[in-house]
Design a protein around this motif. Structure first.
Motif, PDB file in Angstrom:
ATOM      1  N   ALA A   1      15.550  58.458 119.167  1.00 37.05           N
ATOM      2  CA  ALA A   1      15.342  59.749 118.502  1.00 37.05           C
ATOM      3  C   ALA A   1      14.273  59.559 117.445  1.00 37.05           C
ATOM      4  O   ALA A   1      14.044  58.450 116.944  1.00 37.05           O
ATOM      5  CB  ALA A   1      16.636  60.249 117.860  1.00 37.05           C
ATOM      6  N   TRP A   2      13.625  60.655 117.102  1.00 36.04           N
ATOM      7  CA  TRP A   2      12.703  60.678 115.969  1.00 36.04           C
ATOM      8  C   TRP A   2      13.453  61.247 114.771  1.00 36.04           C
ATOM      9  O   TRP A   2      14.279  62.153 114.910  1.00 36.04           O
ATOM     10  CB  TRP A   2      11.475  61.525 116.297  1.00 36.04           C
ATOM     11  N   TYR A   3      13.165  60.687 113.594  1.00 37.85           N
ATOM     12  CA  TYR A   3      13.926  61.108 112.423  1.00 37.85           C
ATOM     13  C   TYR A   3      13.091  60.944 111.156  1.00 37.85           C
ATOM     14  O   TYR A   3      12.109  60.196 111.101  1.00 37.85           O
ATOM     15  CB  TYR A   3      15.212  60.265 112.294  1.00 37.85           C
ATOM     16  N   LYS A   4      13.524  61.675 110.121  1.00 35.61           N
ATOM     17  CA  LYS A   4      13.076  61.469 108.746  1.00 35.61           C
ATOM     18  C   LYS A   4      14.329  61.435 107.880  1.00 35.61           C
ATOM     19  O   LYS A   4      15.256  62.224 108.093  1.00 35.61           O
ATOM     20  CB  LYS A   4      12.150  62.602 108.273  1.00 35.61           C
ATOM     21  N   SER A   5      14.364  60.534 106.895  1.00 31.65           N
ATOM     22  CA  SER A   5      15.574  60.385 106.094  1.00 31.65           C
ATOM     23  C   SER A   5      15.217  59.885 104.707  1.00 31.65           C
ATOM     24  O   SER A   5      14.353  59.012 104.558  1.00 31.65           O
ATOM     25  CB  SER A   5      16.540  59.397 106.758  1.00 31.65           C
TER      26      SER A   5
END
Length: 804
Positions: free
Chosen positions: A121-125
């Motif tokens: 998955a692609w994510y930003k956190s």
């Protein structure tokens, strides 16, 4: 008791070359396992809206648990397309929140048991407290939590996380997954994918005899164990500490002759080590720095007439593998002959049970502070004043509580169901049901099944040293992830040959074994071996594998040619073989032969090799890169053995989820120290045919102030065993409980103290002097046993002062 730490973001930069491992026998390497399209997920980018009235995209659901404040939102800040999913936690006491693939037939992708899948998955956190969480549907039991696979690091911009599942378990037809956030912060995700790993490897050609490839092989090594070892500890350098103390020999005790030895498998040598006190029947456990903490031992043997029992020492020592010397710590608060020893998630050690200096039962909990390197005063340790018996098997659970499995050594009839969950913080003991024949679990074995993340415990066999019936075949299994965990019946233990004094014969009926050894293997199975039909007598020659994936035994393995009953031990070596030592039957003899078992997986051709690691110092939540010489299916950490009397409650196998890029493997280290307490571990890489590498030693730890990290979110643990029955009322404060001097099942009126004439002879032996003396003779007891005082078993009918 429930330490909390923050994961380290990012990956260590430098690679450290490691010498090439032994390749073993040659075989064509399996094909490279690669993942690829198609993406098996529906609506992987949140682009399709849900049904009318739904506030979630099609095939996605809000999920999570615990005491926290949260929001879910479909946002336009997308990696691809026009939509992404944002989950925020603004307050968190416990639990998590996640967008999860909907657990239904239309949305959850179908999977095949025995195969592996790559999740991405692609994510930003802006929080490190994120985990890839996977659920599976069992075709019988329905949807259930499966595992957490990875802790993606903080990323301000779009980043991709990818991880490979373990082999899909039997009876699983679908999985669902998502990224959980379990700390205050915001997580945005998009463009999920699930792809099957292709190209199953070819089956290996047998590189040994057909028998070896099916059953493995035992070898009795030329060198003999120089000491009467009762305890075995695999050290962080791969050597083995064998502790005898007086070796159950009253003459050595009276002479002050206490022994230990260190075995070096590299050259097959033994080195005897000066031993300061009688560590016979002590407790032991590895501390986080690799030293061995040895607690209590034997202050005194029983009196000749049996009016006084064994007495426990207060003494405590550490053994340093580097110097091979013992160093004294402060004393425990009381004696604990046969104590438990469990390492906690912050590196502390907790101990229960055993006999005090006056032979009564010890009811106090003892706690060794890793930070202070000392046993804490009693007023600094929570007390329930419970008596747990001798060598109670206390297994650390994923949330810091302790599970008493019901396995113990000596002593029966304690109140309750036979198994309990002990909450140190709440100071409560709560029984759990289902353990069969709770008063016939003497010298049974209990293990936390592979992987530790599954939180399932197996108990094997056992007996009752006081009534001395034939040992049983019972195995029970408990799943501690369930809200109300209870033991359920497992398959019966396989049967083998038993020698009851007249040569070997097949076991019949319900005959099983006690003193069984259970060893976690790198292929994920459990080797059970050794044991006897009765207390300190009648060895059973049988071995099998228990497979946690199928809850079944593979019977008919090669058997150790040496009897292994009382005071025996079997344990995993870093090369993937199993070493067995000891046998101390009731007649007072001791077997010094050492056996080595080569499992069938070492006859399946060349072994995979770990050719490099980033370094050997690992931190919770890290991503650690290793390089292998060919494809592997899994990697794990196995805690080295510290075993005695069928008991090693710290034995555990911790799965390391993988992200695979050719022969570069990124290993995702658990962020929960209760799953893998700090210390040295054996790192194995295992191919799809179950063939393991030789282990590389790595140290798992974290900040020095693990126990003080209260401001940080707890590790990602799930709400398991949270619907228990009412806790038992703790006893009032007390000093001890009475314990019969005959607790060890021996009548001390005959012979020397190290000779154990049974208090109760096995069923089938008539209650006559003739029948009992014939039984003693067939089991090689000394011909004339001096009668010490009275003659309760009527073994001296002519009154000459000697039995038989």
């Amino acid at each position: 008791m429930r330490p909390t730490i923050r994961r380290r973001a990012g990956r260590r930069a430098a690679l450290l070359a490691v010498g090439a491992m032994t390749a073993g026998l040659l075989l064509t390497a399996p094909q490279q396992a690669t993942a690829g399209p198609p993406n098996l997920l529906s609506n992987p980018g949140f682009e399709t809206a849900g049904a009318a009235g739904s506030d979630m995209p099609s095939c996605w659901s809000k999920s999570g648990w615990g005491d926290n404040d949260f929001t879910f939102a479909t946002v336009a800040d997308a990696h691809g397309g026009t939509k992404a999913m944002r989950v925020s936690l603004t307050r968190r006491v416990d639990g998590d929140r996640k967008a999860l693939v909907t657990e239904n037939t239309a949305c959850a992708p179908a999977v095949t048991p025995g195969r592996q899948y790559d999740l991405s998955a692609w994510y930003k956190s802006n929080t490190p407290d994120v985990s890839v969480t996977v659920f599976r549907r069992d075709t019988t039991a329905g949807w259930q939590y499966w595992t957490d696979l990875q802790n993606p690091p903080v990323s301000a911009g779009w980043a991709r996380t990818e991880v490979r599942t373990p082999v899909v378990p039997p009876n699983t037809d679908k999985i669902a997954w998502g990224l959980s956030v379990y700390g205050v912060g915001t997580l945005t995700t998009d463009d999920y994918a699930l792809e099957e790993v292709g190209a199953a490897p070819p089956q290996p050609a047998c590189s040994g005899t057909a028998q070896e490839c099916a059953k493995g092989m035992w070898q009795v090594i030329p060198a003999q164990n120089p000491v009467r070892s009762m305890h075995a500890v695999v050290l962080k350098n791969g050597k083995v500490l064998l502790i005898a103390g007086s070796g159950n020999d009253i003459a050595q005790f009276n002479a002050g002759t206490f022994t230990s030895a260190v075995y070096d498998p590299a050259n097959g040598s033994f080195r005897t080590v000066p031993t300061p006190v009688d560590m016979f029947c002590a407790g032991h456990v590895q501390l986080s720095d690799g030293r061995v903490l040895v607690m209590s031992g034997n202050k005194g043997y029983p009196s000749a007439d049996g009016s006084i029992g064994y007495q426990g020492l207060k003494d405590s020592y550490t053994f340093d593998p580097a110097t091979e010397k013992y160093t004294r710590t402060n004393d425990m608060n009381g004696g604990h002959w046969y104590p438990s020893a469990t390492v906690l998630g912050n590196g502390d050690v907790i101990s229960f049970g055993g006999l005090k200096e006056d032979s009564t039962g010890n009811v106090t909990a003892e706690k060794f502070s890793a930070a202070q390197n000392k046993w804490l005063p009693m007023n600094e340790v929570n007390q329930t004043w419970s008596y747990w018996g001798l060598y109670p098997s206390m297994i650390l659970m994923q949330d810091g509580r302790l599970f008493y499995s019901g396995s113990h050594t000596f002593g029966n009839g304690t109140p309750g169901t036979g198994a309990s969950i002990y909450d140190y913080d709440a100071n409560t003991v709560t029984d759990v049901p289902g353990l069969r024949n709770k008063d016939e679990r003497d010298e049974s074995a209990s293990v936390l099944l592979p992987p530790a993340q599954d939180q399932r415990v197996l108990t094997i066999g056992g007996g009752n040293n006081e009534r001395n019936p034939a040992a049983n075949r019972i195995t029970d299994i408990i799943d501690l992830k369930k809200p109300s965990p209870a033991y359920t019946a497992g398959p019966d233990l396989p049967q083998g040959l038993v020698d009851t004094g007249a040569g070997k014969r097949p076991q019949t009926g319900a005959e099983g074994k006690m003193y069984v050894s259970a060893v976690l293997l790198p292929d994920g199975k459990v080797l059970e071996t050794g044991g006897g039909l009765h207390d300190r007598a009648d060895p059973v020659f049988e071995a099998s594998f228990f497979d946690p994936a199928t809850n079944s035994y593979q019977a008919g393995l090669a058997t150790d040619p040496i009897p292994r009953t009382y005071h025996s031990a079997s344990f995993l070596m870093p090369d993937g073989r199993v070493m067995s030592v000891g046998d101390n039957p009731g007649n007072g003899t001791y077997n010094h032969n050492v056996s080595i078992y080569t499992p069938p997986y070492l006859f399946k051709g060349a072994r995979p090799q770990i050719t490099s690691v980033i370094d050997t110092q690992w931190v919770y939540g890290d991503t650690q890169r290793i390089t292998v010489n060919r494809p592997i299916a899994k990697a794990e950490l196995i805690r080295p053995a510290a075993v005695t009397h069928s008991s090693d409650p710290n034995q555990r196998f911790v799965d390391l989820p993988m992200t695979v890029d050719g022969n570069n493997i990124d290993l995702n280290v658990t962020s929960n120290p209760n799953l893998a307490p700090p210390g040295w571990y054996m790192l194995f890489a295992v191919d799809a045919n179950g063939v393991p590498s030789i282990a590389t030693w790595v140290h798992l730890g974290g900040p020095s102030a693990l126990a003080a990290a209260q401001e940080q979110p707890s590790a990602h643990e799930h709400t398991f065993a949270d619907k228990l029955g009412p806790a038992k009322e703790n006893p009032a404060k007390r000093d001890s409980v009475p314990v019969a001097p005959s607790v060890a099942g021996c009548d001390r009126h005959y012979g020397t103290v190290n000779v154990c004439v049974p208090t109760r002879f096995p069923d089938g032996v008539k209650a006559t002097a003739k029948a009992r003396c014939e039984w003693l003779a067939s089991h090689q007891y000394p011909r004339r046993l001096k009668v010490n005082g009275s003659d309760p078993l009527r073994l001296d009918p002519d009154g000459d002062g000697f039995a038989c």
